[in-house]
Design a protein around this motif. Sequence first.
Motif, PDB file in Angstrom:
ATOM      1  N   ASN A  26       2.789 -18.675   2.838  1.00  0.00           N
ATOM      2  CA  ASN A  26       2.512 -17.603   1.892  1.00  0.00           C
ATOM      3  C   ASN A  26       2.421 -16.264   2.599  1.00  0.00           C
ATOM      4  OD1 ASN A  26       2.251 -19.391  -0.305  1.00  0.00           O
ATOM      5  ND2 ASN A  26       0.159 -19.856   0.321  1.00  0.00           N
ATOM      6  N   GLU A  27       2.843 -15.244   1.895  1.00  0.00           N
ATOM      7  CA  GLU A  27       2.704 -13.879   2.381  1.00  0.00           C
ATOM      8  C   GLU A  27       1.213 -13.559   2.468  1.00  0.00           C
ATOM      9  OE1 GLU A  27       4.106 -10.511   3.925  1.00  0.00           O
ATOM     10  OE2 GLU A  27       5.472 -11.996   3.103  1.00  0.00           O
ATOM     11  N   GLN A  28       0.792 -13.021   3.589  1.00  0.00           N
ATOM     12  CA  GLN A  28      -0.606 -12.643   3.789  1.00  0.00           C
ATOM     13  C   GLN A  28      -0.720 -11.127   3.639  1.00  0.00           C
ATOM     14  OE1 GLN A  28      -3.037 -15.052   4.737  1.00  0.00           O
ATOM     15  NE2 GLN A  28      -1.425 -16.532   4.359  1.00  0.00           N
ATOM     16  N   ASN A  29      -1.833 -10.663   3.218  1.00  0.00           N
ATOM     17  CA  ASN A  29      -2.067  -9.225   3.121  1.00  0.00           C
ATOM     18  C   ASN A  29      -3.201  -8.820   4.052  1.00  0.00           C
ATOM     19  OD1 ASN A  29      -0.053  -8.587   1.221  1.00  0.00           O
ATOM     20  ND2 ASN A  29      -1.318  -9.462  -0.396  1.00  0.00           N
ATOM     21  N   ILE A  30      -3.118  -9.280   5.285  1.00  0.00           N
ATOM     22  CA  ILE A  30      -4.142  -8.990   6.278  1.00  0.00           C
ATOM     23  C   ILE A  30      -3.871  -7.601   6.865  1.00  0.00           C
ATOM     24  CG2 ILE A  30      -5.153  -9.703   8.474  1.00  0.00           C
ATOM     25  CD1 ILE A  30      -4.191 -12.579   7.768  1.00  0.00           C
ATOM     26  N   VAL A  31      -4.913  -6.812   6.955  1.00  0.00           N
ATOM     27  CA  VAL A  31      -4.810  -5.481   7.554  1.00  0.00           C
ATOM     28  C   VAL A  31      -5.848  -5.388   8.664  1.00  0.00           C
ATOM     29  CG1 VAL A  31      -5.027  -2.999   7.141  1.00  0.00           C
ATOM     30  CG2 VAL A  31      -4.023  -4.463   5.383  1.00  0.00           C
ATOM     31  N   ALA A  32      -5.405  -4.935   9.827  1.00  0.00           N
ATOM     32  CA  ALA A  32      -6.332  -4.771  10.954  1.00  0.00           C
ATOM     33  C   ALA A  32      -7.314  -3.646  10.658  1.00  0.00           C
ATOM     34  CB  ALA A  32      -5.547  -4.460  12.223  1.00  0.00           C
ATOM     35  N   PRO A  33      -8.559  -3.796  11.097  1.00  0.00           N
ATOM     36  CA  PRO A  33      -9.539  -2.715  10.909  1.00  0.00           C
ATOM     37  C   PRO A  33      -9.067  -1.431  11.608  1.00  0.00           C
ATOM     38  CG  PRO A  33     -10.607  -4.708  11.720  1.00  0.00           C
ATOM     39  CD  PRO A  33      -9.139  -4.950  11.772  1.00  0.00           C
ATOM     40  N   VAL A  34      -9.480  -0.314  11.076  1.00  0.00           N
ATOM     41  CA  VAL A  34      -9.103   0.989  11.639  1.00  0.00           C
ATOM     42  C   VAL A  34      -9.487   1.075  13.114  1.00  0.00           C
ATOM     43  CG1 VAL A  34      -9.514   3.483  11.483  1.00  0.00           C
ATOM     44  CG2 VAL A  34      -9.212   2.136   9.398  1.00  0.00           C
ATOM     45  N   SER A  35     -10.623   0.502  13.482  1.00  0.00           N
ATOM     46  CA  SER A  35     -11.061   0.548  14.882  1.00  0.00           C
ATOM     47  C   SER A  35     -10.054  -0.143  15.803  1.00  0.00           C
ATOM     48  CB  SER A  35     -12.446  -0.083  15.038  1.00  0.00           C
ATOM     49  OG  SER A  35     -12.429  -1.435  14.611  1.00  0.00           O
ATOM     50  N   ASP A  55       3.009  -0.066  11.249  1.00  0.00           N
ATOM     51  CA  ASP A  55       3.145  -0.838  10.020  1.00  0.00           C
ATOM     52  C   ASP A  55       1.869  -0.676   9.194  1.00  0.00           C
ATOM     53  OD1 ASP A  55       4.665  -3.172   8.586  1.00  0.00           O
ATOM     54  OD2 ASP A  55       2.581  -3.840   8.722  1.00  0.00           O
ATOM     55  N   SER A  56       1.990  -0.830   7.895  1.00  0.00           N
ATOM     56  CA  SER A  56       0.826  -0.678   7.015  1.00  0.00           C
ATOM     57  C   SER A  56      -0.286  -1.691   7.297  1.00  0.00           C
ATOM     58  CB  SER A  56       1.247  -0.762   5.547  1.00  0.00           C
ATOM     59  OG  SER A  56       1.813  -2.031   5.281  1.00  0.00           O
ATOM     60  N   SER A  57       0.053  -2.796   7.957  1.00  0.00           N
ATOM     61  CA  SER A  57      -0.966  -3.793   8.287  1.00  0.00           C
ATOM     62  C   SER A  57      -1.718  -3.447   9.572  1.00  0.00           C
ATOM     63  CB  SER A  57      -0.348  -5.183   8.399  1.00  0.00           C
ATOM     64  OG  SER A  57       0.568  -5.221   9.471  1.00  0.00           O
ATOM     65  N   TYR A 124       3.149  -4.249  19.201  1.00  0.00           N
ATOM     66  CA  TYR A 124       1.825  -4.002  19.759  1.00  0.00           C
ATOM     67  C   TYR A 124       0.835  -4.445  18.682  1.00  0.00           C
ATOM     68  CZ  TYR A 124       4.781  -1.107  22.708  1.00  0.00           C
ATOM     69  OH  TYR A 124       5.786  -0.668  23.546  1.00  0.00           O
ATOM     70  N   ILE A 125       0.246  -5.614  18.886  1.00  0.00           N
ATOM     71  CA  ILE A 125      -0.474  -6.304  17.818  1.00  0.00           C
ATOM     72  C   ILE A 125      -1.988  -6.301  18.055  1.00  0.00           C
ATOM     73  CG2 ILE A 125      -0.703  -8.488  16.575  1.00  0.00           C
ATOM     74  CD1 ILE A 125       2.201  -9.108  17.410  1.00  0.00           C
ATOM     75  N   PRO A 126      -2.750  -5.741  17.108  1.00  0.00           N
ATOM     76  CA  PRO A 126      -4.218  -5.763  17.233  1.00  0.00           C
ATOM     77  C   PRO A 126      -4.761  -7.180  17.034  1.00  0.00           C
ATOM     78  CG  PRO A 126      -3.574  -4.749  15.155  1.00  0.00           C
ATOM     79  CD  PRO A 126      -2.307  -5.045  15.900  1.00  0.00           C
ATOM     80  N   PRO A 127      -5.964  -7.444  17.528  1.00  0.00           N
ATOM     81  CA  PRO A 127      -6.537  -8.798  17.480  1.00  0.00           C
ATOM     82  C   PRO A 127      -6.525  -9.464  16.101  1.00  0.00           C
ATOM     83  CG  PRO A 127      -7.917  -7.368  18.807  1.00  0.00           C
ATOM     84  CD  PRO A 127      -6.873  -6.494  18.193  1.00  0.00           C
ATOM     85  N   THR A 128      -6.849  -8.741  15.056  1.00  0.00           N
ATOM     86  CA  THR A 128      -6.921  -9.334  13.719  1.00  0.00           C
ATOM     87  C   THR A 128      -5.575  -9.915  13.287  1.00  0.00           C
ATOM     88  OG1 THR A 128      -8.744  -7.930  13.037  1.00  0.00           O
ATOM     89  CG2 THR A 128      -7.374  -8.809  11.274  1.00  0.00           C
TER      90      THR A 128
END
Length: 161
Positions: A26-35, A55-57, A124-128
Amino acid sequence: MKNLVWGLLYLVLFYSCKKESGCGYNEQNIVAPVSEQQLVKEYLTSINVYAAAKDSSGFYYEVINDGDGDSPNLCSQIELSYSGKLTSGTVFEQKSTAFTLGSSIEGLRKGIPIIKKGGHIKLYIPPTLAYGSREIKDDAGKVIIPANSILVFDIRLTSFY
């Protein structure tokens, strides 16, 4: 009868809005925190990368080569070569492999479809959008990806079907 109509209407609306790919992913709508997004941006600045798109995520990317044709989706079996490293420069993995895109971490699920067959991208991928607060260990039990790590991938999409 009225309850049956409302029930059917609910089912139609619910299932038509659900973004299921048909292959179980399934498509996820996970967004990394601004921090976390800010930490990635600071890392990019520290290595003099100013042209990366966001990217918006919340992950950043640089398309080196778009590739040709279509882009893969979550159900695609992808073949790629890549290197994955930490922001310290430590390479945690480098190989050619194949897997179903939907089975990967969120940053790859969203980042790889930006390119097409033959494409080359840096993510460049944030932890979340990666492993979050989990440590990833090798077969010997040694931590190869510490918890809350920003991951840097250099990916060449060889093929997909």
